[in-house]
Design a protein around this motif. Structure first.
Motif, PDB file in Angstrom:
ATOM      1  N   SER A 199       0.826  -1.202   0.000  1.00  0.00           N
ATOM      2  CA  SER A 199       0.000   0.000   0.000  1.00  0.00           C
ATOM      3  C   SER A 199       0.860   1.252   0.000  1.00  0.00           C
ATOM      4  CB  SER A 199      -0.890  -0.012   1.246  1.00  0.00           C
ATOM      5  OG  SER A 199      -1.276   1.298   1.545  1.00  0.00           O
ATOM      6  N   PRO A 200       0.537   2.202  -0.878  1.00  0.00           N
ATOM      7  CA  PRO A 200       1.336   3.426  -0.918  1.00  0.00           C
ATOM      8  C   PRO A 200       1.165   4.279   0.335  1.00  0.00           C
ATOM      9  CG  PRO A 200      -0.477   3.537  -2.503  1.00  0.00           C
ATOM     10  CD  PRO A 200      -0.523   2.181  -1.892  1.00  0.00           C
ATOM     11  N   SER A 201       0.098   4.034   1.077  1.00  0.00           N
ATOM     12  CA  SER A 201      -0.144   4.897   2.227  1.00  0.00           C
ATOM     13  C   SER A 201       0.286   4.259   3.552  1.00  0.00           C
ATOM     14  CB  SER A 201      -1.638   5.238   2.301  1.00  0.00           C
ATOM     15  OG  SER A 201      -2.369   4.046   2.428  1.00  0.00           O
ATOM     16  N   THR A 202       1.047   3.188   3.431  1.00  0.00           N
ATOM     17  CA  THR A 202       1.465   2.467   4.633  1.00  0.00           C
ATOM     18  C   THR A 202       2.259   3.340   5.596  1.00  0.00           C
ATOM     19  OG1 THR A 202       1.486   0.321   3.672  1.00  0.00           O
ATOM     20  CG2 THR A 202       3.078   0.697   5.373  1.00  0.00           C
ATOM     21  N   THR A 203       1.944   3.252   6.846  1.00  0.00           N
ATOM     22  CA  THR A 203       2.743   3.994   7.820  1.00  0.00           C
ATOM     23  C   THR A 203       3.169   3.135   8.993  1.00  0.00           C
ATOM     24  OG1 THR A 203       0.695   4.697   8.857  1.00  0.00           O
ATOM     25  CG2 THR A 203       1.759   6.264   7.366  1.00  0.00           C
ATOM     26  N   GLY A 204       3.036   1.841   8.902  1.00  0.00           N
ATOM     27  CA  GLY A 204       3.413   1.000  10.040  1.00  0.00           C
ATOM     28  C   GLY A 204       2.181   0.752  10.892  1.00  0.00           C
ATOM     29  N   VAL A 205       2.011  -0.473  11.287  1.00  0.00           N
ATOM     30  CA  VAL A 205       0.791  -0.862  11.978  1.00  0.00           C
ATOM     31  C   VAL A 205       1.156  -1.502  13.311  1.00  0.00           C
ATOM     32  CG1 VAL A 205      -1.165  -2.461  11.854  1.00  0.00           C
ATOM     33  CG2 VAL A 205      -0.435  -1.237   9.819  1.00  0.00           C
ATOM     34  N   GLN A 206       0.389  -1.191  14.306  1.00  0.00           N
ATOM     35  CA  GLN A 206       0.642  -1.834  15.603  1.00  0.00           C
ATOM     36  C   GLN A 206       0.164  -3.286  15.561  1.00  0.00           C
ATOM     37  OE1 GLN A 206       2.299  -0.376  18.157  1.00  0.00           O
ATOM     38  NE2 GLN A 206       2.613   1.166  16.580  1.00  0.00           N
ATOM     39  N   PRO A 207       0.848  -4.188  16.216  1.00  0.00           N
ATOM     40  CA  PRO A 207       0.442  -5.590  16.172  1.00  0.00           C
ATOM     41  C   PRO A 207      -0.843  -5.813  16.973  1.00  0.00           C
ATOM     42  CG  PRO A 207       2.248  -5.330  17.699  1.00  0.00           C
ATOM     43  CD  PRO A 207       2.031  -3.985  17.060  1.00  0.00           C
TER      44      PRO A 207
ATOM     45  N   ARG B 147      16.179   0.525  16.033  1.00  0.00           N
ATOM     46  CA  ARG B 147      15.069   1.073  16.808  1.00  0.00           C
ATOM     47  C   ARG B 147      14.148  -0.080  17.199  1.00  0.00           C
ATOM     48  NH1 ARG B 147      13.390   4.056  20.316  1.00  0.00           N
ATOM     49  NH2 ARG B 147      11.218   4.642  20.324  1.00  0.00           N
ATOM     50  N   THR B 148      13.458   0.080  18.324  1.00  0.00           N
ATOM     51  CA  THR B 148      12.509  -0.951  18.766  1.00  0.00           C
ATOM     52  C   THR B 148      11.208  -0.861  17.964  1.00  0.00           C
ATOM     53  OG1 THR B 148      11.713   0.609  20.371  1.00  0.00           O
ATOM     54  CG2 THR B 148      13.367  -0.966  21.129  1.00  0.00           C
ATOM     55  N   GLY B 149      10.307  -1.776  18.258  1.00  0.00           N
ATOM     56  CA  GLY B 149       8.944  -1.706  17.742  1.00  0.00           C
ATOM     57  C   GLY B 149       8.845  -1.874  16.243  1.00  0.00           C
ATOM     58  N   LEU B 150       7.833  -1.205  15.673  1.00  0.00           N
ATOM     59  CA  LEU B 150       7.574  -1.372  14.248  1.00  0.00           C
ATOM     60  C   LEU B 150       7.767  -0.048  13.500  1.00  0.00           C
ATOM     61  CD1 LEU B 150       4.367  -3.574  14.594  1.00  0.00           C
ATOM     62  CD2 LEU B 150       6.682  -4.343  14.095  1.00  0.00           C
ATOM     63  N   ASN B 172       8.966 -11.165  29.756  1.00  0.00           N
ATOM     64  CA  ASN B 172       7.598 -10.852  30.148  1.00  0.00           C
ATOM     65  C   ASN B 172       6.660 -10.925  28.941  1.00  0.00           C
ATOM     66  OD1 ASN B 172       7.949  -8.458  28.727  1.00  0.00           O
ATOM     67  ND2 ASN B 172       8.619  -7.357  30.560  1.00  0.00           N
ATOM     68  N   ASP B 173       5.361 -10.834  29.231  1.00  0.00           N
ATOM     69  CA  ASP B 173       4.361 -10.990  28.173  1.00  0.00           C
ATOM     70  C   ASP B 173       4.553 -10.007  27.024  1.00  0.00           C
ATOM     71  OD1 ASP B 173       2.969 -13.132  28.978  1.00  0.00           O
ATOM     72  OD2 ASP B 173       1.416 -12.020  30.081  1.00  0.00           O
ATOM     73  N   GLN B 174       4.772  -8.741  27.407  1.00  0.00           N
ATOM     74  CA  GLN B 174       4.893  -7.726  26.358  1.00  0.00           C
ATOM     75  C   GLN B 174       6.002  -8.075  25.383  1.00  0.00           C
ATOM     76  OE1 GLN B 174       5.082  -3.584  27.662  1.00  0.00           O
ATOM     77  NE2 GLN B 174       4.336  -4.293  29.623  1.00  0.00           N
ATOM     78  N   ASN B 175       7.117  -8.532  25.952  1.00  0.00           N
ATOM     79  CA  ASN B 175       8.249  -8.874  25.101  1.00  0.00           C
ATOM     80  C   ASN B 175       7.970 -10.100  24.249  1.00  0.00           C
ATOM     81  OD1 ASN B 175      11.033  -7.476  25.246  1.00  0.00           O
ATOM     82  ND2 ASN B 175      10.163  -7.244  27.296  1.00  0.00           N
ATOM     83  N   VAL B 176       7.491 -11.152  24.903  1.00  0.00           N
ATOM     84  CA  VAL B 176       7.331 -12.416  24.175  1.00  0.00           C
ATOM     85  C   VAL B 176       6.255 -12.276  23.098  1.00  0.00           C
ATOM     86  CG1 VAL B 176       6.759 -14.865  24.353  1.00  0.00           C
ATOM     87  CG2 VAL B 176       8.144 -13.777  26.122  1.00  0.00           C
ATOM     88  N   LYS B 177       5.108 -11.717  23.489  1.00  0.00           N
ATOM     89  CA  LYS B 177       4.027 -11.593  22.501  1.00  0.00           C
ATOM     90  C   LYS B 177       4.380 -10.576  21.416  1.00  0.00           C
ATOM     91  CE  LYS B 177       0.379 -13.132  25.576  1.00  0.00           C
ATOM     92  NZ  LYS B 177      -0.634 -12.689  26.531  1.00  0.00           N
ATOM     93  N   GLY B 178       4.989  -9.480  21.853  1.00  0.00           N
ATOM     94  CA  GLY B 178       5.377  -8.456  20.873  1.00  0.00           C
ATOM     95  C   GLY B 178       6.395  -9.000  19.884  1.00  0.00           C
TER      96      GLY B 178
END
Lengths: 207, 337
Positions: A199-207, B147-150, B172-178
């Motif tokens: 997607s061109p508008s992708t900005t990263g998504v939280q899981p 950098r961390t995260g996404l 911990n949960d946050q780490n393992v699930k993340g």
């Protein structure tokens, strides 16, 4: 079996790192590890090599800085008899050597003083083709480079990098295509971002 | 391959990722490898905050952001000016550090724009950046601190840059699930190079002495009790907290990793089971901010050494070099005989 005295044993322990993983510059560091001077380490290394060679040749005959005669049969260890093939080094390791001859099937394929020559030769080889690199120690002299020499070399590396001066459209030194890294292209068809990369508008998504 | 690019990533911060990276860098450098460590955590840079004891003070603390923004604007300053030099107290080896520099937030803000058109030159800047380091310094290893995260820069660091990805994960949960979510996303991502390897590091892990304080035996004993039928397997994760977390890691992360084994295993055949999963124990010195004063005999330092050994195994040259002293000595004696 060669008997080693305590100093030689320690030198061997340290220098086996040098011979197998080091650039020439690292003799200094080996000396630092062993708390000895570079000259002592080089001398010890020469003694060790001399022990290996003493049966066949007198000093100065076999090993020279250029090493033309180092492919003399007896100098080449039989790769099948030492088990783990540990002296068969990958081509890129060869580029680390300061002074060497490179052998493939006991034939001399390259030799050099500063590693660059060999590196150039090896670039044309298959990536996993293996060669035997024999380190050469100039008898009666030292392989150790002074800090000034090393500094000069390291400057030269930075300066020698080609700085392309043409090519659109990016106004920067980063304009020329990069050499391919093991089949990878620097440009991916997809953005290296998380979320939906199409997607061109992708900005990263939280899981 | 001359340079092995390794990214250290963690989904959450505070798990000892940067410390592990820096220790591994100095250990590799101490063993004769030429190493470059790069701080790519543009939003929470760390290398630039190291004390003078470890890094030589410079007038201008140039780094990644200055190099990349500068090059894009035509700055041809020699690469050397963008490196920080570690002090002798930090390492006697050939190690160069690149901090995030003076304008990390500016670079960070430009990333979406740079990556907008994947066919453009701009989208290649991170590759150019890494290639310039490779071609100029010719290091054996470049270690990127991600950098961390996404975040976008984490995507660049984990998808585009590395040959090998070291994922550091707390218990911990946050780490393992993340981390589990990250790995699934990462494996499925089309921008990932299929042959990128993965090493998992669990960190920090409580020490036996901490477990003892909670009345919990070492994990080995739990395993033994289960094997001998003294402790029901299904009850163990509840009564033994560390064991329970290990089970969670195994069922989550290791299953994901196991399922996804693919071309990277062909690329790094020398990586053994012991190389693919590491554990870093908690060390109070980390909390006190002097982690580089860890004694070489300390558990954590030995664990960092083990990771360094794994990385050296993954390196083309290292494959021939990981023999222990005894093996090398035997070989040298043979050569000398």
């Amino acid at each position: 079996m060669v008997k080693l005295d305590k100093d030689e044993y320690e030198a061997l322990r340290v220098l086996s790192f040098v011979t197998f993983r080091r650039r020439p510059a690292s003799v200094d560091k080996a000396a630092a590890f062993a708390k000895g001077s570079p000259e002592n380490m080089a001398a010890l290394f020469q003694r060790l090599i001399a022990k290996r060679l003493a049966r066949k040749v007198d000093e100065g005959y076999l090993v020279t800085a250029r090493g033309e005669r180092a492919i003399e049969d007896n100098f080449v260890p039989d790769p099948t008899s030492i088990g783990a093939n540990r002296q068969w080094l990958d081509a890129n390791t060869a580029a680390w050597w300061g002074r060497f001859v490179a052998l493939r099937n006991n034939e001399l394929i390259a030799e050099g003083k500063d590693g660059r020559e060999l590196r150039a030769r090896l670039r044309s080889m298959e990536p996993h083709e293996r060669v035997l690199i024999v380190p050469l120690i100039e008898m009666g002299s030292t392989v150790v480079k002074s800090p000034e020499e090393l500094a000069k070399e390291s400057d030269a590396i930075g300066q020698s990098r080609p700085r392309p001066s043409d090519g659109p459209p990016f106004a920067s030194p980063w304009r020329k295509p990069l050499r391919a890294r093991h089949g990878r292209s620097p440009s991916s068809r997809y953005r290296p971002r998380f979320g939906d990369p199409h997607s061109p508008s992708t900005t990263g998504v939280q899981p | 391959m001359t340079t092995l690019r390794v990214t250290f990533y963690s989904y959450k911060g505070g798990v000892g990722r940067t410390i592990a990276l820096l220790n591994v860098a100095r250990i590799l450098a101490g063993h004769g490898f030429r190493v470059v460590a790069v701080d790519m955590d543009l939003e929470a840079p760390g290398f630039g905050l190291l004390s003078d004891k470890w890094v030589e003070r410079r007038e201008v603390n140039r780094g990644v952001s200055d190099l990349m923004l500068g090059r894009m604007a035509g700055d041809e300053r020699p690469l050397d000016e963008f490196f920080a030099r570690p002090t002798a107290a930090f390492t006697a080896g050939d190690l160069r550090l690149m901090t995030a520099g003076t304008r990390p937030e500016v670079l960070s803000a430009r990333i979406p724009e740079l990556l907008e058109d994947v066919e453009s030159e701009e989208a290649r800047v991170f590759q150019y950046f890494a290639a310039e380091i490779e071609e100029t310094v010719e290091p054996d290893f470049i270690l990127f601190d991600s950098r961390t995260g996404l975040a976008d820069i984490a995507g660049v660091c984990t998808l585009e840059l590395p040959d090998l990805l070291v994922v550091v994960c707390g218990l911990n949960d946050q780490n393992v699930k993340g981390t589990e979510g990250f790995l699934e996303r990462w494996f499925a991502h089309p921008a990932r190079y299929e042959d990128t390897g993965v090493i998992l590091c669990i960190s920090p892990v409580p020490r036996d002495v901490d477990l003892e304080r909670w009345g919990e035996p070492p994990v080995e004993q739990t395993v033994k009790e289960i094997a001998e039928g003294l402790l029901p397997r299904e009850r163990a994760p509840k009564s033994r907290r560390l064991f329970g977390r290990y089970v969670q890691v195994q069922e989550g992360l290791l299953v994901v990793l196991g399922d996804k084994r693919g071309s990277w295993q062909l690329r790094f055949p020398e990586l053994l089971g012991e190389d693919l999963v590491h554990a870093f124990h908690y060390d109070p010195l980390m909390a006190l901010g002097e982690p580089f004063e860890l004694s070489p005999e300390s558990l954590l330092y030995r664990e960092h050494r083990r990771l360094a050994r794994s990385l050296s195994r993954a390196h083309d040259a290292g494959r021939e070099l990981e023999a222990d002293d005894a093996v090398r000595l035997r070989f040298m004696e043979h050569v000398l005989a």
